[in-house]
Structure formats: structure tokens, C-alpha cells
Motif scaffolding. Sequence first.
Motif, PDB file in Angstrom:
ATOM      1  N   UNK A   1       0.854  -1.107  -0.024  1.00  0.00           N
ATOM      2  CA  UNK A   1       0.426  -0.164   0.050  1.00  0.00           C
ATOM      3  C   UNK A   1       1.278   1.443  -0.142  1.00  0.00           C
ATOM      4  N   UNK A   2       2.010   1.154   0.372  1.00  0.00           N
ATOM      5  CA  UNK A   2       3.557   2.443   0.690  1.00  0.00           C
ATOM      6  C   UNK A   2       2.567   3.461   1.199  1.00  0.00           C
ATOM      7  N   UNK A   3       2.890   4.554   1.634  1.00  0.00           N
ATOM      8  CA  UNK A   3       2.837   5.311   3.015  1.00  0.00           C
ATOM      9  C   UNK A   3       3.311   6.301   3.147  1.00  0.00           C
ATOM     10  N   UNK A   4       2.812   7.537   3.173  1.00  0.00           N
ATOM     11  CA  UNK A   4       3.546   8.722   2.844  1.00  0.00           C
ATOM     12  C   UNK A   4       4.784   9.354   4.243  1.00  0.00           C
ATOM     13  N   UNK A   5       5.026   8.031   5.126  1.00  0.00           N
ATOM     14  CA  UNK A   5       5.982   8.876   5.854  1.00  0.00           C
ATOM     15  C   UNK A   5       6.804   6.997   6.351  1.00  0.00           C
ATOM     16  N   UNK A   6       7.888   7.233   6.695  1.00  0.00           N
ATOM     17  CA  UNK A   6       8.915   6.178   7.070  1.00  0.00           C
ATOM     18  C   UNK A   6       8.999   6.607   8.155  1.00  0.00           C
ATOM     19  N   UNK A   7       9.240   5.510   8.898  1.00  0.00           N
ATOM     20  CA  UNK A   7      10.498   6.005  10.133  1.00  0.00           C
ATOM     21  C   UNK A   7      11.188   4.384   9.922  1.00  0.00           C
ATOM     22  N   UNK A   8      12.765   5.289  10.383  1.00  0.00           N
ATOM     23  CA  UNK A   8      13.742   3.403  10.041  1.00  0.00           C
ATOM     24  C   UNK A   8      14.189   3.068  11.778  1.00  0.00           C
ATOM     25  N   UNK A   9      14.527   2.250  12.418  1.00  0.00           N
ATOM     26  CA  UNK A   9      15.268   1.794  13.507  1.00  0.00           C
ATOM     27  C   UNK A   9      17.238   2.583  13.896  1.00  0.00           C
ATOM     28  N   UNK A  10      17.194   3.613  14.664  1.00  0.00           N
ATOM     29  CA  UNK A  10      18.466   4.599  14.958  1.00  0.00           C
ATOM     30  C   UNK A  10      18.838   3.380  16.217  1.00  0.00           C
ATOM     31  N   UNK A  11      20.462   3.108  16.367  1.00  0.00           N
ATOM     32  CA  UNK A  11      20.998   2.723  17.577  1.00  0.00           C
ATOM     33  C   UNK A  11      21.940   3.399  17.842  1.00  0.00           C
ATOM     34  N   UNK A  12      22.218   4.215  19.272  1.00  0.00           N
ATOM     35  CA  UNK A  12      23.159   4.839  19.665  1.00  0.00           C
ATOM     36  C   UNK A  12      24.449   3.626  19.662  1.00  0.00           C
TER      37      UNK A  12
ATOM     38  N   UNK B   1      14.615   8.576   8.533  1.00  0.00           N
ATOM     39  CA  UNK B   1      13.555   8.967   8.175  1.00  0.00           C
ATOM     40  C   UNK B   1      13.130   9.383   6.828  1.00  0.00           C
ATOM     41  N   UNK B   2      12.022   9.354   6.634  1.00  0.00           N
ATOM     42  CA  UNK B   2      11.301   9.998   5.167  1.00  0.00           C
ATOM     43  C   UNK B   2      10.453  10.063   4.753  1.00  0.00           C
ATOM     44  N   UNK B   3       9.590  11.428   4.101  1.00  0.00           N
ATOM     45  CA  UNK B   3       8.666  11.842   3.934  1.00  0.00           C
ATOM     46  C   UNK B   3       8.266  12.108   2.482  1.00  0.00           C
ATOM     47  N   UNK B   4       7.259  11.948   2.654  1.00  0.00           N
ATOM     48  CA  UNK B   4       6.830  12.412   0.389  1.00  0.00           C
ATOM     49  C   UNK B   4       7.416  13.290   0.998  1.00  0.00           C
ATOM     50  N   UNK B   5       7.835  14.201  -0.418  1.00  0.00           N
ATOM     51  CA  UNK B   5       7.475  15.561  -0.935  1.00  0.00           C
ATOM     52  C   UNK B   5       6.650  16.720  -1.316  1.00  0.00           C
ATOM     53  N   UNK B   6       5.676  16.198  -1.684  1.00  0.00           N
ATOM     54  CA  UNK B   6       4.243  16.660  -1.555  1.00  0.00           C
ATOM     55  C   UNK B   6       3.517  16.714  -0.117  1.00  0.00           C
TER      56      UNK B   6
ATOM     57  N   UNK C   1       5.061   4.588   8.469  1.00  0.00           N
ATOM     58  CA  UNK C   1       5.014   3.394   8.630  1.00  0.00           C
ATOM     59  C   UNK C   1       6.285   3.114   9.114  1.00  0.00           C
ATOM     60  N   UNK C   2       6.855   1.811   9.705  1.00  0.00           N
ATOM     61  CA  UNK C   2       7.888   1.285  10.362  1.00  0.00           C
ATOM     62  C   UNK C   2       8.423   1.030   9.991  1.00  0.00           C
ATOM     63  N   UNK C   3      10.007   1.014   9.370  1.00  0.00           N
ATOM     64  CA  UNK C   3      11.004   0.678   8.815  1.00  0.00           C
ATOM     65  C   UNK C   3      12.184   0.099   9.297  1.00  0.00           C
TER      66      UNK C   3
END
Length: 507
Positions: A195-206, A279-284, A315-317
Motif C-alpha cells: 500500500x505504500x506510505x507517506x512517511x517512514x521511520x527507520x530504526x536508529x541505534x546509538x 526518516x523519510x517523508x514524501x516531498x508533497x 510506517x515503521x522501517x
Amino acid sequence: MELLFVLFLVAFVLNVRASFKLGLDWKGMLTTVGFVREAYARLDELPGEEALEREPRAPVFLHLVPAYQEPDIAATVSALVGSRYPHGRLHVVVITKEEEEHAPHPAMGASTGELVRRLRDSLPRYQQERLTHLVMPGPGRKAHQLNWALRPEAVDEILGADADPARIFVGVSDADSLPDPDTYRWIADRELTGPGALAYQGITLSLGNYDRLAIRGKICAIQQSSIFIRVSIARLINEVKRLRLFARWASRAPRLARAIGPAFELGFRRSQICLGHNQFVRLDTLVSLGGFPTAGATEDSTLGYALGGRGILIEALPMVELTDLPETSEKVIRQSARWYLGVLDDIPFLWRVWRHCPSAFNLAQLLRHVGNKVVEWPIAALVYPAVGYLGWYLAYTFRWEHPWFFYLAIAAPTLSLTLTIWVGGIMTQSLIEDLHPYLPRPVDLRRKSLKEKVLGTFRCQTYWLLATRGAWRVLWAVASKRRYDAGKTDRVAKGSSVPFPSGERAG
């Protein structure tokens, strides 16, 4: 006596709440680790670069890296431009500041922009074509740098005037990020087959500088990483599940669903979290929001609230990115202080969102933000231990008059303490270690010495104590000076401040 009894009940309820929260944290970590395992087991099924090159619907990525006084910027940029994705559909943009060009940090010898230019000259031709360097004039923070790269004239120059904003995803990395090379392929697969998504957030580890940290620093790195997997990503995963469950139920009982919809929004929805990198968000979508928020100290949390207020699910990445933990106690406190200042800055934003659209979800965002972040963050590390002691003390006070209260009151703080050690000190370490095979580069996360094992197990609240100090630093500055200046976490002179005082360096 009545007052003591009321205190007894309050202590009991708070200890039960703490135990319940620790249980949720444990479940959240299990959810995220399982999510990552499943995704990496299917990496071979992702479309290859050649297939994506032929697919006209494949997304284009505009990946932004805001940087200021970053001596190790080359490692991040090299990893990004070396990612496995079609050459013409990945554009990495590093945004530096003009003020640094005129006055580089004395310990660096050259500005960040100069380091980027030198790197570009050393790259293969196809990677040079992926890399763009922009210099932002005038003052500004990270959000201003990001928005400088999103100016229409800059986007047109990089992508072409005919680029479709609905096919462009704007990614963000920090200057110390080490991304997974298959991140773009995973998102492209979701956009093409799901379905896709307008925004994705991936996992970040310090954990990027884990081998350079002292024992106390390693404890903090594990704990900070655990926050991202047990709260941030787990919340994104579970939010989608809750909404799908409610939607299925609503299709069977639409009238009842409309009646209890506000109660569901108020009691069971959760605010979404953006972490500011991976993180990724669609430009529009970004354009419709007015770009990255610049009013607060942290644009990432505000962006998450803004997307939630628009009804946009992030959406979780599952792809993992490594970043560094600040290498001294003072720098961890400063980082936490800047984050807490962002928490305070988000209050008027959430208030305006609710006034503009007074929905149950927007009210829940505001109330939970104030209760869980503004109020609980500065006091949790002090209140919960005090409440545990109070529960034990008052249990003995009432042990003859209410013996069954005695057993309940003894059990609640004991369970809370046990779960703190088990979840925070043992399971957190174990589950973070389980992510080792999926890190972009090898990091040895094992506790090697007896001292490291003991301190890592029983001093698992070290990070929270430093975060509490950061929050109180902001509150004191705001109360006494009416402002707190959030400085950048210095990554130039790594040995210039006092290191984590926990003995010898391990690793």
C-alpha cells in the motif's frame, strides 16, 4: 492516619503502573526485534538495482544531511552514496553553513564543506553525480538547513523541473549516521508492491561509537538505543495494528463505532514519533506541512505531531542505522537538555493544533505529551524509587490492621524493582545484542568483564539519571533566565571533556 492510608494507596497504584509500563517496554522490544528479523530474512526478495532502474514507478530519493563542524562527515556521506539503488534515483545533499566556511573549528583544520568537497573529488564518477553540496547563508539550525535544501529552485536544480513530488521521498540523516545500504530498496518494494506510505521511520541505534565508550557510556548507549526500539518503533507498529483492528470491528458495527470512536481516539491512539534521522517523508507531504518545523528546538518531534494531526500514519522501517552516543556525561546531559527543550516547545504547537481541530486524538496528543514528557520526564528517576520505598514503609505501618494490604503493598514495589533489573538490565542488553547481525557494520556488544556485567545489570538507570539532570537544567534556566540556549552536541574534540567516570575503557 487517613493521610498515611491515602499515601499508601497512591504508592501502590504508582508501583503497579511502573510494573505495567516495564512489561509494555519488554513487549515493545520483542515486537521490534521480531519485526527486524523478519525483514532481514527477506532481503533477497527485494528488487535489485537493475529491476528498479527499469521500473518507472520506483521512487526517487532526495537524502538530506545537515552538517556543522563534523570532522567525520565523510563516513556518513560515503555510506549514503554507496547505497544499493539506481544511480539516477538517489541524490544525497549535504547542507553546511556559510559561517563555518569563513571560520572553521580550530581543531578541524578545514570546514565541513571543504571536507565534503575533498570527498567528492575522491569518489567514483557515478557517486560524484549522486552528491550535491549546498551552503546555507545566515544563521539557522538543523531545520533551517533542511528547508534550505527544499527550496523549489534547489529541488529543480537537483532533480529537474519536471520531477513529480508524489514520487520523491525526502530522507534525513545526521552527520554521524551509518545507514543500511538496502534502505532505499526496502521502501521502493513497499511503494511498488504494498500500500505504500507517506512517511517512514527507520530504526536508529546509538551504537556507532560503542567501542570507544567507557562502561558507563556503554550502559547509556544500550539504554538510549532501547528507547528507540521499545517505544518509538514499537509504537508505530502497534498503532497500525490498533487502527486495523478498530476498522474491522467498525465495518461490522458502524453505528456503534461512530459512537465510541472519540473514546477510542482518546484512550487508545498514540502520538507518532519521528527521530530526526533514518526518516523519510514524501516531498508533497512535506510541502503541504510547510517544510520542516523551525519553531522548536527539535524539528523531529514536531514533525511527528504534525503528521499525526493530519491523520498521516508513519510506517515503521525495519532497516537499522547506527549513530554515535555523546562520549561524555556532560554531552549526554546537553543532548537530553536539548530534547527536553524541544518537549517544552511542542506544547504551544500541540495547543494550536487542538484549537484548530478539537478532535479527541489531538486532545490526547496534547494531554499525553504534557503528562508523559513535560511532567514525568524530569521527576520519574526520582519519584519511582521514592514511591517504592514509601510503599514498603507504609506496608509495614498497616501490616496489623490490614494484613492483605501488607502483602499487596510489599508485592508491588518488589515486582517493580525486579522488572527494572530484569527488563532494563538483562533483557534490554540481550535483545539489543540480538540485533547484532543486522547492523551496518560489526559492533561487539557483549559484556566481557565481570565488572561490566554487574554494572550493566544493576546500573541500568544511569541514562535516565543523566536525562533527568538535562531536563532540570532546562527548567532551572527557563525559571531563572526565561530561556535556555540549546547548543550543538560537540563531535569535534572528542577528548576535550571529562569522559564517563566508570573506570577503565572497555572494548
